[in-house]
Design a protein around this motif. Structure first.
Motif, PDB file in Angstrom:
ATOM      1  N   ARG A   1      14.385  42.036   9.120  1.00 33.13           N
ATOM      2  CA  ARG A   1      13.246  41.344   8.522  1.00 33.13           C
ATOM      3  C   ARG A   1      13.788  40.213   7.660  1.00 33.13           C
ATOM      4  O   ARG A   1      14.960  40.227   7.260  1.00 33.13           O
ATOM      5  CB  ARG A   1      12.405  42.287   7.651  1.00 33.13           C
ATOM      6  CG  ARG A   1      11.859  43.517   8.384  1.00 33.13           C
ATOM      7  CD  ARG A   1      10.861  43.140   9.484  1.00 33.13           C
ATOM      8  NE  ARG A   1      10.021  44.262   9.890  1.00 33.13           N
ATOM      9  CZ  ARG A   1      10.241  45.046  10.941  1.00 33.13           C
ATOM     10  NH1 ARG A   1      11.304  44.840  11.728  1.00 33.13           N
ATOM     11  NH2 ARG A   1       9.418  46.038  11.237  1.00 33.13           N
TER      12      ARG A   1
ATOM     13  N   GLY B   1      -1.025  43.139  23.357  1.00 36.54           N
ATOM     14  CA  GLY B   1      -0.813  42.639  24.716  1.00 36.54           C
ATOM     15  C   GLY B   1      -1.873  43.234  25.625  1.00 36.54           C
ATOM     16  O   GLY B   1      -1.698  44.325  26.188  1.00 36.54           O
TER      17      GLY B   1
ATOM     18  N   ARG C   1       0.139  55.903   8.793  1.00 37.46           N
ATOM     19  CA  ARG C   1       1.537  56.306   8.602  1.00 37.46           C
ATOM     20  C   ARG C   1       1.683  57.268   7.428  1.00 37.46           C
ATOM     21  O   ARG C   1       2.500  58.178   7.461  1.00 37.46           O
ATOM     22  CB  ARG C   1       2.420  55.080   8.363  1.00 37.46           C
ATOM     23  CG  ARG C   1       2.790  54.331   9.619  1.00 37.46           C
ATOM     24  CD  ARG C   1       3.752  53.215   9.290  1.00 37.46           C
ATOM     25  NE  ARG C   1       4.303  52.594  10.490  1.00 37.46           N
ATOM     26  CZ  ARG C   1       5.178  51.602  10.469  1.00 37.46           C
ATOM     27  NH1 ARG C   1       5.593  51.103   9.316  1.00 37.46           N
ATOM     28  NH2 ARG C   1       5.646  51.102  11.588  1.00 37.46           N
TER      29      ARG C   1
ATOM     30  N   TRP D   1      -8.326  41.840  10.340  1.00 36.08           N
ATOM     31  CA  TRP D   1      -6.863  41.948  10.452  1.00 36.08           C
ATOM     32  C   TRP D   1      -6.272  42.493   9.149  1.00 36.08           C
ATOM     33  O   TRP D   1      -5.343  43.301   9.158  1.00 36.08           O
ATOM     34  CB  TRP D   1      -6.232  40.591  10.783  1.00 36.08           C
ATOM     35  CG  TRP D   1      -6.112  40.314  12.246  1.00 36.08           C
ATOM     36  CD1 TRP D   1      -6.691  39.301  12.940  1.00 36.08           C
ATOM     37  CD2 TRP D   1      -5.345  41.056  13.212  1.00 36.08           C
ATOM     38  NE1 TRP D   1      -6.344  39.368  14.266  1.00 36.08           N
ATOM     39  CE2 TRP D   1      -5.525  40.423  14.457  1.00 36.08           C
ATOM     40  CE3 TRP D   1      -4.534  42.193  13.139  1.00 36.08           C
ATOM     41  CZ2 TRP D   1      -4.915  40.896  15.635  1.00 36.08           C
ATOM     42  CZ3 TRP D   1      -3.932  42.668  14.311  1.00 36.08           C
ATOM     43  CH2 TRP D   1      -4.115  42.021  15.529  1.00 36.08           C
TER      44      TRP D   1
HETATM   45  C1  LIG Z   1      -0.543  43.156  16.027  1.00 32.04           C
HETATM   46  C2  LIG Z   1       0.621  43.726  16.769  1.00 32.04           C
HETATM   47  C3  LIG Z   1       0.665  43.587  18.131  1.00 32.04           C
HETATM   48  C4  LIG Z   1       1.715  44.154  18.861  1.00 32.04           C
HETATM   49  N1  LIG Z   1       1.677  44.102  20.235  1.00 32.04           N
HETATM   50  C5  LIG Z   1       2.594  44.783  20.943  1.00 32.04           C
HETATM   51  C6  LIG Z   1       2.484  44.887  22.344  1.00 32.04           C
HETATM   52  O1  LIG Z   1       1.565  44.347  22.971  1.00 32.04           O
HETATM   53  N2  LIG Z   1       3.431  45.615  23.010  1.00 32.04           N
HETATM   54  C7  LIG Z   1       4.470  46.225  22.362  1.00 32.04           C
HETATM   55  O2  LIG Z   1       5.279  46.870  23.021  1.00 32.04           O
HETATM   56  N3  LIG Z   1       4.601  46.140  21.010  1.00 32.04           N
HETATM   57  C8  LIG Z   1       3.680  45.463  20.288  1.00 32.04           C
HETATM   58  N4  LIG Z   1       3.772  45.405  18.910  1.00 32.04           N
HETATM   59  C9  LIG Z   1       4.898  46.093  18.236  1.00 32.04           C
HETATM   60  C10 LIG Z   1       5.840  45.111  17.501  1.00 32.04           C
HETATM   61  O3  LIG Z   1       6.711  44.513  18.411  1.00 32.04           O
HETATM   62  C11 LIG Z   1       6.599  45.916  16.435  1.00 32.04           C
HETATM   63  O4  LIG Z   1       5.647  46.372  15.500  1.00 32.04           O
HETATM   64  C12 LIG Z   1       7.663  45.106  15.697  1.00 32.04           C
HETATM   65  O5  LIG Z   1       8.661  44.693  16.598  1.00 32.04           O
HETATM   66  C13 LIG Z   1       8.304  45.932  14.591  1.00 32.04           C
HETATM   67  O6  LIG Z   1       8.848  47.111  15.101  1.00 32.04           O
HETATM   68  P1  LIG Z   1       9.213  48.336  14.115  1.00 32.04           P
HETATM   69  O7  LIG Z   1       7.941  48.725  13.413  1.00 32.04           O
HETATM   70  O8  LIG Z   1       9.669  49.462  15.026  1.00 32.04           O
HETATM   71  O9  LIG Z   1      10.273  47.885  13.181  1.00 32.04           O
HETATM   72  C14 LIG Z   1       2.761  44.840  18.186  1.00 32.04           C
HETATM   73  C15 LIG Z   1       2.699  44.954  16.784  1.00 32.04           C
HETATM   74  C16 LIG Z   1       1.638  44.432  16.089  1.00 32.04           C
HETATM   75  C17 LIG Z   1       1.588  44.644  14.590  1.00 32.04           C
END
Ligand SMILES: Cc1cc2nc3c(=O)[nH]c(=O)nc-3n(C[C@H](O)[C@H](O)[C@H](O)COP(=O)(O)O)c2cc1C
Length: 199
Positions: free
Chosen positions: A189, A150, A139, A128
């Motif tokens: 955040r 998910g 990025r 992780w």
């Molecule tokens: C480990 C991890 C698992 C995540 N799983 C999902 C997911 O299953 N489905 C989804 O739509 N977004 C997922 N996300 C996205 C997060 O919701 C998103 O990174 C967070 O809300 C921040 O969004 P931003 O980078 O646009 O600010 C995941 C992010 C991480 C880091």
């Protein structure tokens, strides 16, 4: 410092302020060579005793992509299907097999990880950590990254990672920015004072 390129504020801005969790991409493909180059950099990020358990499966063929899609939560499927490249990020529970090479300064390092349960825990924790380095590295190359966990991880492991000790942690959808911003409105955040204390 032994870096060849000094990080600039622009890079930091790009990675943390402008970079969003992508939900759509342009049609521009993402080459394996780019992922290889990013890995070659981020592999130098620190891990416990240099255990380095991160493993990646680049899901390139349409057939493998559909199998991966079938293991994703319903709301994640279309993005995994449409991303230029999907990468399964995994932790290798048999990382100890590489320790003679990775930890030459500690003779018998692999024997410290003989216990299977401890090894599985450390594999996940350290992979992780490396996964975070990976997102930052991707990025910084201008890629839009969409992380997702998910999913039916056990299903992915049995179907796509069979015959290995790799355990999937998340899927990273990769591509170049879409013409239209598709991310949700930016969520806040925690402020420093809520997330940090000084003892
Ligand atoms: C480990 C991890 C698992 C995540 N799983 C999902 C997911 O299953 N489905 C989804 O739509 N977004 C997922 N996300 C996205 C997060 O919701 C998103 O990174 C967070 O809300 C921040 O969004 P931003 O980078 O646009 O600010 C995941 C992010 C991480 C880091």
């Amino acid at each position: 410092m032994t870096t060849t390129t000094e990080p600039t504020l622009t890079t930091v801005e790009q990675i943390f302020h402008e970079g969003r969790s992508a939900r759509a991409w342009s049609t521009q493909p993402v080459d394996d060579a780019l992922v290889r180059r990013v890995y070659d950099t981020v592999r130098w990020g620190p891990t416990l005793m240099n255990t380095s358990p991160l493993r990646l499966l680049l899901v390139r063929s349409p057939e493998a992509r559909e199998r991966l899609v079938s293991h994703m939560a319903e709301g994640n499927r279309e993005r995994v299907r449409s991303a230029p490249l999907a990468v399964v990020v995994a932790a290798d529970a048999d990382f100890h097999e590489h320790l003679d090479a990775l930890v030459p300064h500690v003779p018998g390092a692999r024997d410290r990880f003989a216990d299977e349960a401890t090894r599985a825990r450390i594999a996940r924790e350290q992979a992780w950590l490396q996964a975070g380095y990976l997102v930052v590295g991707l990025r910084s190359e201008g890629l839009d990254v969409g992380p997702m966990s998910g999913m039916d991880a056990a299903g992915i492991d049995a179907d796509l990672l069979g015959g290995t000790a790799w355990h999937s942690l998340m899927v990273l959808n990769l591509g170049y920015p879409a013409a239209e911003e598709a991310a949700f409105p930016r969520a806040p955040r925690l402020e420093f004072d809520a997330a940090a204390a000084v003892a």
